[in-house]
Design an enzyme around this catalytic site. Structure first.
Site, PDB file in Angstrom:
ATOM      1  N   GLN A 237       0.813  -1.222   0.000  1.00 42.62           N
ATOM      2  CA  GLN A 237       0.000   0.000   0.000  1.00 42.62           C
ATOM      3  C   GLN A 237       0.847   1.273   0.000  1.00 42.62           C
ATOM      4  OE1 GLN A 237      -2.625  -1.873   3.258  1.00 42.62           O
ATOM      5  NE2 GLN A 237      -4.028  -0.474   2.245  1.00 42.62           N
TER       6      GLN A 237
ATOM      7  N   GLU B  26      -5.015 -10.139   9.096  1.00 40.91           N
ATOM      8  CA  GLU B  26      -6.444 -10.405   8.888  1.00 40.91           C
ATOM      9  C   GLU B  26      -6.684 -11.771   8.263  1.00 40.91           C
ATOM     10  OE1 GLU B  26      -8.360  -6.940   7.207  1.00 40.91           O
ATOM     11  OE2 GLU B  26      -8.049  -5.885   9.091  1.00 40.91           O
TER      12      GLU B  26
END
Ligand code: BGC
Length: 431
Positions: free
Chosen positions: A19, A158
């Site tokens: 990112q 996650e």
């Protein structure tokens, strides 16, 4: 009133390699972004050039008052081809870690944050029986090389995200929002897109198993076994590193009649994985909002609720509830590895942080061992399929010059960190 935090509290911000770093060319996401008719609204490209500017970014964190940094090491850079390790990439991350220490910043390292090497996907990706051993081998390599600088390591970010994605894809065949950057508008074009993806990977569409997708039961098992196998190797090669996993947890609530749906959701999203976490040293908890269940399932965000740029309800009080719940279930130290808000109204970010931290403080006051808070995110960055349009950062980036511009929320949060305390009346620390 001044709410004081424990002396050793970790005050940080989070990023993920793909990112922010830019040019992650050996990864599956890079390949998918650059396809004709891609689901990605933009390409990550140079992202915010953090691979080059990390020294500046880490120094900025220290200057703001932070003492921790959660970032990820990119598997596709370390092992661009199966079994072939890139020494320059390892040296790069060694320098990132050293730069943290030079700035009195404690690093918290994630070994997998959504992106994977293309070769892994070509070999069956996150549904393959071979993936746990492959992942553990990569983790072993990194921790053997760099473990002495890594006090906290999160194996997989996650690990439960596919449950949420499957629900969202079902719920929003036509339109909708997701907690993470999934482009739900594209659902209709799925079939032709899948054909493109399959061509690019050179395998049939039903065999493309990137991390951010729906998962079979077997695939879920593959992910959590990858965590367990990595943990075993990391304990051998870097025994002083504390090991955890991160999970995204909604604050699950119900209205009358929705209790069974809510408890089913809790089981699906969290409790079913408990058995894989019991030997971990800490739990990496991530929360952004709540999810309210009624008799027919999850309810939409009410029309009149304040919403973030992601379409989520503004609900910073969810963090406290989720910490309390997770702590009852797991009975181990918790680090908040992500919590934040996508908004262009930075005052709402300040309000979000204040409310979230007041909740963290209340948990600590009740004896829950919360060891740190990592705000998502340090920088405005690449929000996956939604591109650079969602602004989670404490620091804005002008992507034409790659100049960093800390927002008022960065100074506000930095002051809380530097003082190790929050004023629950609000604005005492505003600069
Ligand atoms: C992910 C981040 C993402 C953030 C905001 C989390 O689910 O770990 O990568 O940017 O949510 O959507």
């Amino acid at each position: 009133m001044l709410l004081q935090f424990p002396q050793a509290f970790l005050w940080g911000a989070s990023t993920a390699a793909h990112q922010v770093e830019g040019n992650n060319v050996h990864s599956d996401f890079w390949l998918m972004e650059n396809l004709e008719g891609s689901m990605f609204r933009e390409r990550s490209g140079d992202a915010v050039d953090h691979y080059r500017l990390y020294r500046e970014d880490i120094a900025l964190m220290a200057k703001l008052g932070l003492n921790a940094y959660r970032f990820s090491i990119e598997w596709a850079r370390i092992e661009p081809e199966e079994g072939v390790y890139d020494d320059a990439a390892i040296e790069h991350y060694r320098d990132v870690l050293k730069t943290c220490y030079e700035n009195k910043i404690t690093p918290i390292v994630t070994l997998h944050h959504f992106t994977s090497p293309v070769w892994l996907i070509r070999s069956g990706g996150w549904e393959s029986e071979e993936t746990p051993a492959r992942f553990a081998r990569y983790c072993g390599k990194v921790m053997r090389e760099l473990g002495e600088f890594i006090p906290y390591v999160c194996t997989i970010n996650e690990a439960n995200i596919s449950i949420g994605i499957a629900k969202i894809m079902k719920r929003h065949q036509a339109k909708g929002t997701a907690q993470v950057g999934i482009n739900t508008e594209m659902a209709a074009r799925m079939e032709s897109y899948n054909r493109e993806v399959s061509k690019a990977f050179g395998i049939p569409p039903q065999e493309v198993h990137s991390f951010l997708g729906a998962r079979s039961e077997k695939g879920l098992e593959v992910i959590f076994r990858s965590h367990a196998e990595a943990r075993t190797i990391i304990r051998q090669v870097s025994p002083q590193s504390k090991i955890g996993i991160t999970m995204s947890l909604y604050d699950i609530q119900s209205i009358p009649g929705g209790e069974d749906n809510a408890s089913h959701a809790l089981h699906e999203e969290f409790l079913q994985f408990k058995r894989f976490l019991m030997d971990d040293d800490f739990f990496g908890l991530q929360n952004y909002t709540r999810s309210v269940y009624g008799p027919d399932g999850a309810l939409p965000v009410p029309e009149d609720a304040e919403k973030t740029q992601m379409g989520n309800e503004f609900y910073p009080q969810g963090l406290e509830a989720v910490i309390r719940y997770a702590s009852r279930q797991l009975d181990k130290p918790i680090i908040v590895t992500e919590n934040g808000i996508a908004t262009d109204d930075d005052e709402r970010r300040v309000a979000y942080i204040d409310r979230a931290l007041t909740g963290v403080h209340a948990c600590i006051a009740d004896g829950i061992p919360v060891q740190g808070y990592m705000h998502w995110s340090l920088l405005d960055n690449f929000e996956w399929q939604l591109g650079f349009s969602k602004r989670f950062g404490l620091v804005a980036v002008d992507r034409t010059t790659q100049e960093r511009h800390p927002k008022p929320s960065a100074f506000h949060y930095g002051n809380i960190a530097a003082n190790n305390a929050i004023d629950d009346n609000g604005d005492k620390y505003k600069s």
